[in-house]
Scaffold this motif. Sequence first.
Motif, PDB file in Angstrom:
ATOM      1  N   ASN A  85      19.486  46.652  49.382  1.00 39.97           N
ATOM      2  CA  ASN A  85      20.141  46.617  48.082  1.00 39.97           C
ATOM      3  C   ASN A  85      21.154  45.477  47.988  1.00 39.97           C
ATOM      4  O   ASN A  85      21.535  44.881  48.978  1.00 39.97           O
ATOM      5  N   LEU A  86      21.557  45.192  46.782  1.00 43.02           N
ATOM      6  CA  LEU A  86      22.618  44.229  46.509  1.00 43.02           C
ATOM      7  C   LEU A  86      23.745  45.001  45.846  1.00 43.02           C
ATOM      8  O   LEU A  86      23.521  45.724  44.867  1.00 43.02           O
ATOM      9  N   ASN A  87      24.927  44.884  46.391  1.00 44.12           N
ATOM     10  CA  ASN A  87      26.126  45.462  45.799  1.00 44.12           C
ATOM     11  C   ASN A  87      27.063  44.312  45.486  1.00 44.12           C
ATOM     12  O   ASN A  87      27.252  43.412  46.312  1.00 44.12           O
ATOM     13  N   LEU A  88      27.640  44.333  44.296  1.00 47.20           N
ATOM     14  CA  LEU A  88      28.466  43.233  43.827  1.00 47.20           C
ATOM     15  C   LEU A  88      29.587  43.787  42.971  1.00 47.20           C
ATOM     16  O   LEU A  88      29.372  44.728  42.196  1.00 47.20           O
ATOM     17  N   SER A  89      30.761  43.219  43.118  1.00 47.01           N
ATOM     18  CA  SER A  89      31.855  43.575  42.211  1.00 47.01           C
ATOM     19  C   SER A  89      32.639  42.310  41.862  1.00 47.01           C
ATOM     20  O   SER A  89      32.662  41.347  42.627  1.00 47.01           O
ATOM     21  N   PHE A  90      33.241  42.329  40.687  1.00 48.66           N
ATOM     22  CA  PHE A  90      34.075  41.220  40.240  1.00 48.66           C
ATOM     23  C   PHE A  90      34.924  41.692  39.067  1.00 48.66           C
ATOM     24  O   PHE A  90      34.668  42.734  38.462  1.00 48.66           O
ATOM     25  N   ARG A  91      35.946  40.917  38.749  1.00 49.60           N
ATOM     26  CA  ARG A  91      36.794  41.158  37.585  1.00 49.60           C
ATOM     27  C   ARG A  91      36.659  39.929  36.696  1.00 49.60           C
ATOM     28  O   ARG A  91      36.672  38.799  37.179  1.00 49.60           O
ATOM     29  N   ALA A  92      36.492  40.166  35.385  1.00 47.76           N
ATOM     30  CA  ALA A  92      36.294  39.060  34.441  1.00 47.76           C
ATOM     31  C   ALA A  92      36.821  39.469  33.064  1.00 47.76           C
ATOM     32  O   ALA A  92      37.000  40.663  32.781  1.00 47.76           O
ATOM     33  N   PRO A  93      37.025  38.479  32.183  1.00 45.64           N
ATOM     34  CA  PRO A  93      37.421  38.800  30.813  1.00 45.64           C
ATOM     35  C   PRO A  93      36.385  39.716  30.158  1.00 45.64           C
ATOM     36  O   PRO A  93      35.180  39.568  30.375  1.00 45.64           O
ATOM     37  N   LYS A  94      36.874  40.656  29.358  1.00 47.72           N
ATOM     38  CA  LYS A  94      35.999  41.661  28.743  1.00 47.72           C
ATOM     39  C   LYS A  94      34.893  41.035  27.902  1.00 47.72           C
ATOM     40  O   LYS A  94      33.745  41.483  27.948  1.00 47.72           O
ATOM     41  N   ASP A  95      35.198  39.989  27.131  1.00 49.98           N
ATOM     42  CA  ASP A  95      34.154  39.370  26.304  1.00 49.98           C
ATOM     43  C   ASP A  95      33.078  38.710  27.159  1.00 49.98           C
ATOM     44  O   ASP A  95      31.893  38.742  26.820  1.00 49.98           O
ATOM     45  N   CYS A  96      33.446  38.165  28.304  1.00 51.66           N
ATOM     46  CA  CYS A  96      32.468  37.572  29.214  1.00 51.66           C
ATOM     47  C   CYS A  96      31.575  38.661  29.820  1.00 51.66           C
ATOM     48  O   CYS A  96      30.361  38.482  29.924  1.00 51.66           O
ATOM     49  N   VAL A  97      32.167  39.781  30.190  1.00 53.15           N
ATOM     50  CA  VAL A  97      31.392  40.901  30.733  1.00 53.15           C
ATOM     51  C   VAL A  97      30.387  41.376  29.688  1.00 53.15           C
ATOM     52  O   VAL A  97      29.215  41.603  29.990  1.00 53.15           O
ATOM     53  N   THR A 130      30.625  53.347  49.017  1.00 52.64           N
ATOM     54  CA  THR A 130      31.589  52.626  48.188  1.00 52.64           C
ATOM     55  C   THR A 130      32.863  52.316  48.969  1.00 52.64           C
ATOM     56  O   THR A 130      33.457  51.255  48.777  1.00 52.64           O
ATOM     57  N   ARG A 131      33.269  53.185  49.846  1.00 57.11           N
ATOM     58  CA  ARG A 131      34.462  52.943  50.654  1.00 57.11           C
ATOM     59  C   ARG A 131      34.244  51.731  51.566  1.00 57.11           C
ATOM     60  O   ARG A 131      35.164  50.959  51.801  1.00 57.11           O
ATOM     61  N   SER A 132      33.013  51.542  52.069  1.00 53.77           N
ATOM     62  CA  SER A 132      32.743  50.398  52.945  1.00 53.77           C
ATOM     63  C   SER A 132      32.903  49.072  52.199  1.00 53.77           C
ATOM     64  O   SER A 132      33.110  48.035  52.813  1.00 53.77           O
ATOM     65  N   PHE A 133      32.809  49.104  50.879  1.00 57.29           N
ATOM     66  CA  PHE A 133      32.999  47.902  50.066  1.00 57.29           C
ATOM     67  C   PHE A 133      34.432  47.794  49.541  1.00 57.29           C
ATOM     68  O   PHE A 133      34.761  46.844  48.837  1.00 57.29           O
ATOM     69  N   GLY A 134      35.248  48.787  49.830  1.00 56.98           N
ATOM     70  CA  GLY A 134      36.602  48.792  49.307  1.00 56.98           C
ATOM     71  C   GLY A 134      36.676  49.279  47.871  1.00 56.98           C
ATOM     72  O   GLY A 134      37.685  49.113  47.196  1.00 56.98           O
ATOM     73  N   TRP A 135      35.584  49.867  47.385  1.00 54.91           N
ATOM     74  CA  TRP A 135      35.576  50.382  46.022  1.00 54.91           C
ATOM     75  C   TRP A 135      36.170  51.783  46.024  1.00 54.91           C
ATOM     76  O   TRP A 135      35.821  52.615  46.853  1.00 54.91           O
ATOM     77  N   SER A 136      37.048  52.038  45.085  1.00 58.68           N
ATOM     78  CA  SER A 136      37.543  53.403  44.903  1.00 58.68           C
ATOM     79  C   SER A 136      37.613  53.659  43.403  1.00 58.68           C
ATOM     80  O   SER A 136      38.025  52.797  42.631  1.00 58.68           O
TER      81      SER A 136
END
Length: 180
Positions: A85-97, A130-136
């Motif tokens: 699988n591919l797991n990805l996270s990022f933060r971006a401006p809402k309009d871009c998302v 999710t914890r292994s990716f630092g996601w909470s």
Amino acid sequence: MRVRSAVGPHGPGRLGRAAAVAVNVVVAVTLASGCTAADPDPRAYPGTPKGQTLEGVAKAFGLDLPACDLQGVGFSGSSKYPDQNLNLSFRAPKDCVGRFLSAHSVDVARPVHWTPGQGNKTGFDSETETRSFGWSFDKAVTYDLFVDFRTSTGSRFSVLADQGQTEQTVYMESRYLGGS
């Protein structure tokens, strides 16, 4: 009494020059191999196979990243073994998302509202993963869940986004590569 120089009267001898050249070659090769070795992508989550880059893994899944300033990017996956699988996270401006999701067959006006632990068996429910990716995920918060995200190669993703007003954190997971 005359003392002879160790290097000889006319500079270093053939053996001295050959040794100096050999040392320089060894140093150059060592430095070059150190510079060209695959450094780990600093955006890779722990456990990501060595030598993987976000760009390489995204390409294997046919995923074009959003065309805006991304913050806090992290990923896990493999371009060599894309059946993982591919797991990805990022933060971006809402309009871009919104533009990014819409460009991938997502109806942003019709999210499923998801609260952590509600038991609908998304991949985001696995605390171990999710914890292994630092996601909470905050159990007091409702997130937007989209399960219809598709790439041009047919890879399918589940996408979770917080309901930020100006910026959003996006979490993506794919367990289906498609026909690339």
